[in-house]
Design an enzyme around this catalytic site. Structure first.
Site, PDB file in Angstrom:
ATOM      1  N   ARG A 101       0.850  -1.179   0.000  1.00  0.00           N
ATOM      2  CA  ARG A 101       0.000   0.000   0.000  1.00  0.00           C
ATOM      3  C   ARG A 101       0.893   1.239   0.000  1.00  0.00           C
ATOM      4  O   ARG A 101       1.523   1.568   0.994  1.00  0.00           O
ATOM      5  CB  ARG A 101      -0.877  -0.016   1.259  1.00  0.00           C
ATOM      6  CG  ARG A 101      -2.001   0.997   1.285  1.00  0.00           C
ATOM      7  CD  ARG A 101      -2.622   1.061   2.667  1.00  0.00           C
ATOM      8  NE  ARG A 101      -1.806   1.840   3.582  1.00  0.00           N
ATOM      9  CZ  ARG A 101      -1.557   1.512   4.845  1.00  0.00           C
ATOM     10  NH1 ARG A 101      -2.047   0.394   5.351  1.00  0.00           N
ATOM     11  NH2 ARG A 101      -0.817   2.292   5.614  1.00  0.00           N
ATOM     12  N   HIS A 156      -3.460   4.400   5.002  1.00  0.00           N
ATOM     13  CA  HIS A 156      -4.565   3.439   5.107  1.00  0.00           C
ATOM     14  C   HIS A 156      -5.852   4.042   4.558  1.00  0.00           C
ATOM     15  O   HIS A 156      -6.564   3.423   3.780  1.00  0.00           O
ATOM     16  CB  HIS A 156      -4.744   3.030   6.564  1.00  0.00           C
ATOM     17  CG  HIS A 156      -5.886   2.110   6.804  1.00  0.00           C
ATOM     18  ND1 HIS A 156      -5.891   0.799   6.376  1.00  0.00           N
ATOM     19  CD2 HIS A 156      -7.075   2.315   7.417  1.00  0.00           C
ATOM     20  CE1 HIS A 156      -7.027   0.236   6.722  1.00  0.00           C
ATOM     21  NE2 HIS A 156      -7.765   1.131   7.345  1.00  0.00           N
ATOM     22  N   TYR A 159       4.352   6.001  10.972  1.00  0.00           N
ATOM     23  CA  TYR A 159       4.756   4.633  11.320  1.00  0.00           C
ATOM     24  C   TYR A 159       5.583   3.920  10.248  1.00  0.00           C
ATOM     25  O   TYR A 159       6.020   2.790  10.467  1.00  0.00           O
ATOM     26  CB  TYR A 159       3.526   3.782  11.652  1.00  0.00           C
ATOM     27  CG  TYR A 159       2.429   3.811  10.591  1.00  0.00           C
ATOM     28  CD1 TYR A 159       2.490   2.971   9.484  1.00  0.00           C
ATOM     29  CD2 TYR A 159       1.345   4.673  10.704  1.00  0.00           C
ATOM     30  CE1 TYR A 159       1.500   2.986   8.520  1.00  0.00           C
ATOM     31  CE2 TYR A 159       0.346   4.692   9.745  1.00  0.00           C
ATOM     32  CZ  TYR A 159       0.431   3.850   8.649  1.00  0.00           C
ATOM     33  OH  TYR A 159      -0.550   3.877   7.684  1.00  0.00           O
TER      34      TYR A 159
END
Length: 361
Positions: free
Chosen positions: A257, A261, A270
Site C-alpha cells: 500500500r 490506510h 509509522y
C-alpha cells in the site's frame, strides 16, 4: 531498514521487477495482446481514479477514502479472471475490482459522499455491498458460495480482504466452513504489509498467509501481487478449481500500500520514507507492466495520454451529475435497517424527523 521481500520458491512470479517475463511461464499462460492491453488500461485507470478520489476528499467533495495505489495489479489480474455470473464480496479497497465487474463510477461517488444507495450495485451485477467491518465479508462470501452450491449454479464467490483480516476470527471460521463443505469460493488476500499502522510481522507468527490454508485442508497459493500476469494465472486456476467442485483456495497476493490506510491516516507516523520509496520506485506494478509492454512493442505514450484524459473526463462527467443529487435526510437510514420496518423502528424514525425539524436542519 526498509522492509521488502525476495521472491521465494513458494511465490509465483511471471513478470519480474524489471519488466522481464519467464518465457516458459508466459507461454503457458496463453494470453493475447488484447488482454494484455486491457490489463494495462485498467491498471492505469486505477492509478488515475485513486489520485482523483484523494484530491476530491481533500477538497471536501467526498468523505473518507481508502487508497489502493500500488495494489492495482492484484486487483486487475484477479478481477479479469472472474466471470459475469460470479459473485464478488469486497472490503472497502476494491475500487478497480468493482468497476471491472460492472459497478458504475457514480455508485462510488455516491458511497463516498454518504448516500444510502451508494453501496447498492445494479441488479445485473453480482456484487455485495462494500464491507467496512474487518473480515466481516468472509462469512458472507462463504454463505453466498454455499447458496450457489445448493442451488446448483455455475458461479464462484471471490472474497477480497487485507492481511489484517487474517487476524480476525471470521477469517478462520469462514475458511474452515468452506473447506469442510468444499464450497466454490476463492479467498483473495491482498497482503499490503500494513494493517493500518501494524506491520505484518507483528500480526502473525507464521511465515506466510498462504500456508494457513494447509490447516484447513485447502489449496494455498502465494503470488507476487505486483505482477498482474501471475495474479491473473493463480486467480484463473483458483476459479476453475472452485467451479469444478474441488473446493476453495486461499491466495496471498504480496503487494504494498503506497499511500496511507485512508485519508484519515498519516503513513509517515509509522513507516519510513525509504521503505515507501523502495516499493514506489523498484516494485510499482504500473511501471513494471509498462516496461514489459515496451519490450513487447505494445506500449504507446500517446495511448497512455488518451487513457488518462478519458478517465479524467469520465470522472468530471460523473461528478457533474453526482453533485446535483441532494443528500438523503438522515432519518431515511431507518429504511435500510431491516427488509420490513417494525413499530419500534418507525417510532425512532419519526422521533429523528421531529428533532431535525425542530433544529431547522
Amino acid at each position: 531498514m526498509p522492509k521488502t521481500y525476495e521472491v521465494q520458491p513458494d511465490m509465483i512470479q511471471i513478470l519480474n521487477e524489471d519488466g522481464e517475463v519467464d518465457n516458459d511461464l508466459f507461454l503457458k499462460l496463453n494470453i493475447d495482446n488484447e488482454l494484455l492491453l486491457t490489463m494495462y488500461e485498467w491498471i492505469l485507470k486505477g492509478r488515475v481514479f485513486d489520485k482523483k478520489f484523494i484530491n476530491l476528499q481533500r477538497q471536501g467533495r467526498i468523505g473518507t477514502y481508502g487508497s489502493f495505489a500500488g495494489q492495482e495489479a492484484a486487483q486487475v489480474g484477479s478481477a479479469l479472471a472472474i466471470k459475469k455470473q460470479d459473485w464478488i464480496i469486497p472490503s472497502y479497497r476494491e475500487t478497480v475490482v468493482s468497476l471491472i465487474h460492472g459497478v458504475p463510477l457514480n455508485n462510488f461517488l455516491m458511497y463516498f459522499r454518504g448516500h444510502f444507495g451508494g453501496t447498492r450495485p445494479p441488479k445485473n451485477v453480482n456484487m455485495f455491498p462494500i464491507q467496512h467491518i474487518i473480515a466481516g465479508q468472509i462469512p458472507q462470501a462463504v454463505g453466498c458460495s454455499w447458496a450457489s452450491k445448493l442451488k446448483g449454479e455455475d458461479s464462484v464467490s471471490t472474497c477480497y480482504f487485507g492481511d489484517g483480516a487474517t487476524s480476525q476470527g471470521d477469517f478462520h471460521e469462514g475458511l474452515n466452513f468452506a473447506s469442510v463443505y468444499k464450497l466454490p469460493v476463492v479467498f483473495f488476500c491482498q497482503n499490503n504489509q500494513w494493517a493500518i499502522s501494524v506491520p505484518i510481522e507483528k500480526q502473525m507468527g507464521s511465515e506466510t498467509i498462504a500456508q494457513k490454508a494447509r490447516a484447513y485442508g485447502m489449496k494455498g497459493v502465494r503470488v507476487d501481487g505486483n505482477d498482474v500476469l501471475a495474479c491473473y494465472q493463480v486467480a484463473t486456476e483458483a476459479m476453475e478449481r472452485a467451479r469444478s467442485g474441488n473446493g476453495p483456495t486461499l491466495i496471498e497476493a504480496v503487494t504494498y500500500r503506497l499511500g496511507s490506510h485512508t485519508t484519515a491516516d498519516d503513513w509517515t507516523r509509522y513507516r519510513s520514507k525509504e521503505e515507501v520509496e523502495l516499493w514506489a520506485n523498484k516494485k510499482d506494478p504500473l511501471i513494471r507492466f509498462e516496461s514489459f509492454l515496451k519490450q513487447q512493442g505494445l506500449f504507446s505514450s500517446e495511448r497512455k495520454a488518451e487513457i488518462v484524459s478519458m478517465v479524467e473526463e469520465e470522472i468530471e462527467t460523473a461528478l457533474a451529475e453526482f453533485e446535483t443529487v441532494k443528500p438523503a435526510p438522515a432519518y431515511e437510514s431507518f429504511d435500510f435497517a431491516y427488509d420490513k420496518s417494525h413499530e419500534d423502528l418507525l417510532i425512532q424514525k419519526e422521533e429523528l424527523k421531529r428533532r431535525i425539524k425542530s433544529e431547522g436542519r
